[in-house]
Design an enzyme around this catalytic site. Structure first.
Site, PDB file in Angstrom:
ATOM      1  N   HIS A 161      -1.583 -12.696  -4.541  1.00  0.00           N
ATOM      2  CA  HIS A 161      -2.030 -11.971  -3.367  1.00  0.00           C
ATOM      3  C   HIS A 161      -0.875 -11.948  -2.385  1.00  0.00           C
ATOM      4  O   HIS A 161      -0.327 -12.995  -2.034  1.00  0.00           O
ATOM      5  CB  HIS A 161      -3.259 -12.621  -2.735  1.00  0.00           C
ATOM      6  CG  HIS A 161      -3.826 -11.823  -1.613  1.00  0.00           C
ATOM      7  ND1 HIS A 161      -4.068 -12.338  -0.369  1.00  0.00           N
ATOM      8  CD2 HIS A 161      -4.170 -10.514  -1.533  1.00  0.00           C
ATOM      9  CE1 HIS A 161      -4.541 -11.397   0.431  1.00  0.00           C
ATOM     10  NE2 HIS A 161      -4.605 -10.280  -0.261  1.00  0.00           N
ATOM     11  N   ASP A 162      -0.485 -10.765  -1.912  1.00  0.00           N
ATOM     12  CA  ASP A 162       0.737 -10.662  -1.115  1.00  0.00           C
ATOM     13  C   ASP A 162       0.688 -11.510   0.148  1.00  0.00           C
ATOM     14  O   ASP A 162       1.718 -12.044   0.580  1.00  0.00           O
ATOM     15  CB  ASP A 162       1.078  -9.203  -0.798  1.00  0.00           C
ATOM     16  CG  ASP A 162      -0.073  -8.402  -0.211  1.00  0.00           C
ATOM     17  OD1 ASP A 162      -1.106  -8.991   0.151  1.00  0.00           O
ATOM     18  OD2 ASP A 162       0.065  -7.165  -0.113  1.00  0.00           O
ATOM     19  N   THR A 163      -0.489 -11.670   0.735  1.00  0.00           N
ATOM     20  CA  THR A 163      -0.573 -12.522   1.923  1.00  0.00           C
ATOM     21  C   THR A 163      -0.309 -13.977   1.569  1.00  0.00           C
ATOM     22  O   THR A 163       0.348 -14.704   2.325  1.00  0.00           O
ATOM     23  CB  THR A 163      -1.944 -12.396   2.606  1.00  0.00           C
ATOM     24  OG1 THR A 163      -2.229 -11.026   2.840  1.00  0.00           O
ATOM     25  CG2 THR A 163      -1.964 -13.147   3.926  1.00  0.00           C
TER      26      THR A 163
ATOM     27  N   ARG B 105       8.771  -2.775  -4.557  1.00  0.00           N
ATOM     28  CA  ARG B 105      10.196  -2.996  -4.835  1.00  0.00           C
ATOM     29  C   ARG B 105      10.359  -4.198  -5.749  1.00  0.00           C
ATOM     30  O   ARG B 105       9.446  -5.027  -5.877  1.00  0.00           O
ATOM     31  CB  ARG B 105      10.977  -3.223  -3.539  1.00  0.00           C
ATOM     32  CG  ARG B 105      10.579  -4.468  -2.766  1.00  0.00           C
ATOM     33  CD  ARG B 105       9.531  -4.156  -1.736  1.00  0.00           C
ATOM     34  NE  ARG B 105       9.118  -5.343  -1.005  1.00  0.00           N
ATOM     35  CZ  ARG B 105       9.760  -5.827   0.052  1.00  0.00           C
ATOM     36  NH1 ARG B 105      10.850  -5.229   0.490  1.00  0.00           N
ATOM     37  NH2 ARG B 105       9.309  -6.893   0.673  1.00  0.00           N
TER      38      ARG B 105
ATOM     39  N   THR C 174       1.011  -3.308   7.075  1.00  0.00           N
ATOM     40  CA  THR C 174      -0.102  -2.371   7.132  1.00  0.00           C
ATOM     41  C   THR C 174      -1.333  -3.060   7.714  1.00  0.00           C
ATOM     42  O   THR C 174      -2.045  -2.495   8.545  1.00  0.00           O
ATOM     43  CB  THR C 174      -0.412  -1.822   5.732  1.00  0.00           C
ATOM     44  OG1 THR C 174       0.749  -1.133   5.247  1.00  0.00           O
ATOM     45  CG2 THR C 174      -1.578  -0.861   5.775  1.00  0.00           C
TER      46      THR C 174
ATOM     47  N   ALA D 224       0.810  -1.215   0.000  1.00  0.00           N
ATOM     48  CA  ALA D 224       0.000   0.000   0.000  1.00  0.00           C
ATOM     49  C   ALA D 224       0.846   1.269   0.000  1.00  0.00           C
ATOM     50  O   ALA D 224       0.414   2.306  -0.505  1.00  0.00           O
ATOM     51  CB  ALA D 224      -0.935  -0.001   1.200  1.00  0.00           C
ATOM     52  N   SER D 225       2.055   1.207   0.558  1.00  0.00           N
ATOM     53  CA  SER D 225       2.875   2.420   0.659  1.00  0.00           C
ATOM     54  C   SER D 225       4.137   2.379  -0.183  1.00  0.00           C
ATOM     55  O   SER D 225       4.737   3.432  -0.417  1.00  0.00           O
ATOM     56  CB  SER D 225       3.252   2.670   2.118  1.00  0.00           C
ATOM     57  OG  SER D 225       3.978   1.578   2.651  1.00  0.00           O
TER      58      SER D 225
END
Length: 485
Positions: free
Chosen positions: A234-236, A15, A257, A11-12
């Site tokens: 999905h990052d999770t 990379r 986050t 979200a922020s």
């Protein structure tokens, strides 16, 4: 050494991480980093999706300059948000961010047409107002009528790089539209929200090869020869793959986050109790399910820091919090008021005031309030997981950025009263890369990958210490949660 690149976007920030196997260990190196943020426009919130695509290209240019001539590449981001593509392959509009308030009443509105319990029994996904189901329900119907394909964010970025349309399963499950029994998009729910199955691409598994980067794109920007591999986008899902869990009954906490806390199952649990407790069964790689719950995580302290003018670093906030007596101020972390407030400091203070507590005033008191409340939330969720699954949790693996907060790691061990194994920080990028390595045959399976992660990176174990007033604090916390229901 074969080169693998993980594009990992949160979200922020985002990379590009380069990785590979050398001397029996996984090597990982950051080669490019960029910022990401939600943009406000006419009262709505959007992602700068073209900026994200351009930054991936910029990162690949850097990779080429650093000597990477050939590689594979996988992309992971957050879930639920989507791009709309017309029949010519062009994006129709900006990509809404999940913190946009347009879905505020969508759950209640849909519940008037179909039972939420019926939806859960079929889909097994927790009810969050920003799930794609609810976003599409409120989306402009004229735009949906013009839409040829609905692509979640990583699927769209893969498409821009390769020209190939996919719907990756782990991320697709966050839409709350995949049927647990048929393993496909649910026709009844699609009809309810006014879209068709043909508007979604073919579902594919993590590990499948997508294809090369478009040759004109590669030549224009002098990029490496790059084969795109579908990872757990999905990052999770990628973060859980990167958990070095070897215990029989371990739980994981992906601390960033969001705090995503749960266990890995081979079958989904979509019972009345898991519905009542609002647990989710997000699809994982290699036939697994992530039985977990979303908790508003380090977003709380990130927003406190921003509201205070970013005058203190996160490390300094932790130091200030360590000076404060614990459990003086508590909040229910998942209250809607903390989702996207203009001023997080005021929201935390107002919550404490309105619930008859002392009000945190200093930066240390605010940080302590958040850390104490998160740890107590983790205790509550782990207790519910043990109750629903029928077995206790032996240890809790914490991965992600929250690993660096030693105060919170030790506090969590003390509060949940089991060992906490912290690390690695880069679990999401690692999960992304090991799927690529399994796909190319350099690793045999997930078990081998996790053992290699354990041997390759710094891992720290926190043993629980006794807190004298823990039960009293936990009772007060549960009273707050009950008040907010």
């Amino acid at each position: 050494m074969k080169k693998y690149i993980a594009v990992d976007i949160g979200a922020s920030s985002g990379r590009l991480m380069a990785g590979g196997k050398q001397d029996g260990k996984i090597q990982l190196e950051e080669i490019y980093r960029f910022e990401n943020e939600i943009k406000g426009e006419n009262g709505s919130y959007f992602w700068s999706i073209e900026k994200l695509f351009n930054e991936i290209v910029n990162g690949l240019k850097v990779a080429k300059q650093e000597g990477i001539e050939e590689c594979t590449l996988g992309i992971d981001t957050w879930g639920v948000d989507y791009a709309l593509i017309d029949a010519k392959g062009n994006r129709i509009q900006e990509v809404y961010a999940y913190r946009d308030e347009r879905t505020k009443t969508a759950i209640q509105d849909i519940s008037k047409k179909v039972s939420l319990e019926k939806i859960y029994k079929k889909i097994g996904i927790q009810f969050l107002s920003f799930n794609t189901l609810f976003q599409l329900y409120v989306h402009d119907k004229e735009e949906l009528a013009k839409t040829d394909k609905i692509l979640l964010v990583p699927d769209y970025l893969y498409y821009r790089l390769s020209g190939i349309l996919i719907s990756e399963k782990t991320n697709a499950s966050t839409t709350q539209l995949l049927n647990l029994e048929t393993k496909e998009y649910d026709g009844e729910l699609l009809k309810l929200i006014g879209v068709e199955r043909a508007q979604f691409a073919t579902l594919i598994e993590p590990g499948e090869v997508i294809g090369p980067i478009l040759e004109p794109l590669r030549k224009q920007y002098d990029l490496p020869k790059c084969e795109l591999i579908c990872v757990a986008s999905h990052d999770t899902a990628s973060a859980v793959i990167g958990v070095p869990g070897v215990e029989e009954h371990f739980a994981y906490l992906c601390s960033g986050t969001w705090s995503l806390i749960g266990v890995e199952n081979m079958i989904p649990i979509a019972t009345q109790e898991s519905f009542r407790k609002n647990f989710t069964n997000e699809w994982g790689a290699y036939g697994t399910y992530r039985f977990l719950k979303n908790i508003m995580g380090l977003w709380l302290i990130q927003e406190v820091r921003r509201t205070l003018g970013n005058k203190l670093s996160f490390a300094e906030l932790v130091t200030e919090a360590s000076k404060i007596k614990p459990f003086q101020f508590l909040i229910h972390c998942n209250e809607d008021c903390f989702l996207k407030p203009e001023n997080m400091v005021l929201e935390v203070q107002n919550y404490c005031r309105n619930t008859g507590q002392s009000v945190p005033k200093t930066s240390g008191e605010l940080a302590r309030c958040i850390f104490d409340s998160l740890a107590l939330t983790y205790r509550k969720i782990l207790g519910e997981i043990s109750s629903i699954t029928g077995h206790p949790v032996d240890c809790l693996h914490i991965v992600g950025g929250g690993v660096q907060n030693e105060l919170l790691c030790q506090l969590t061990a003390d509060v949940v009263e089991i060992p906490v194994v912290a690390g690695p920080v880069e679990s999401t990028a690692l999960g992304n890369i090991v799927v690529q390595m399994i796909s190319t045959g350099e690793l045999r399976n997930l078990k081998e990958a996790r053992n290699m992660i354990m041997d390759s990176f710094e891992i720290k174990t926190y043993q629980p210490a006794v807190i004298t007033n823990l039960e009293e604090a936990y009772q007060r916390f549960n009273q707050l949660v009950s008040m907010d229901k």
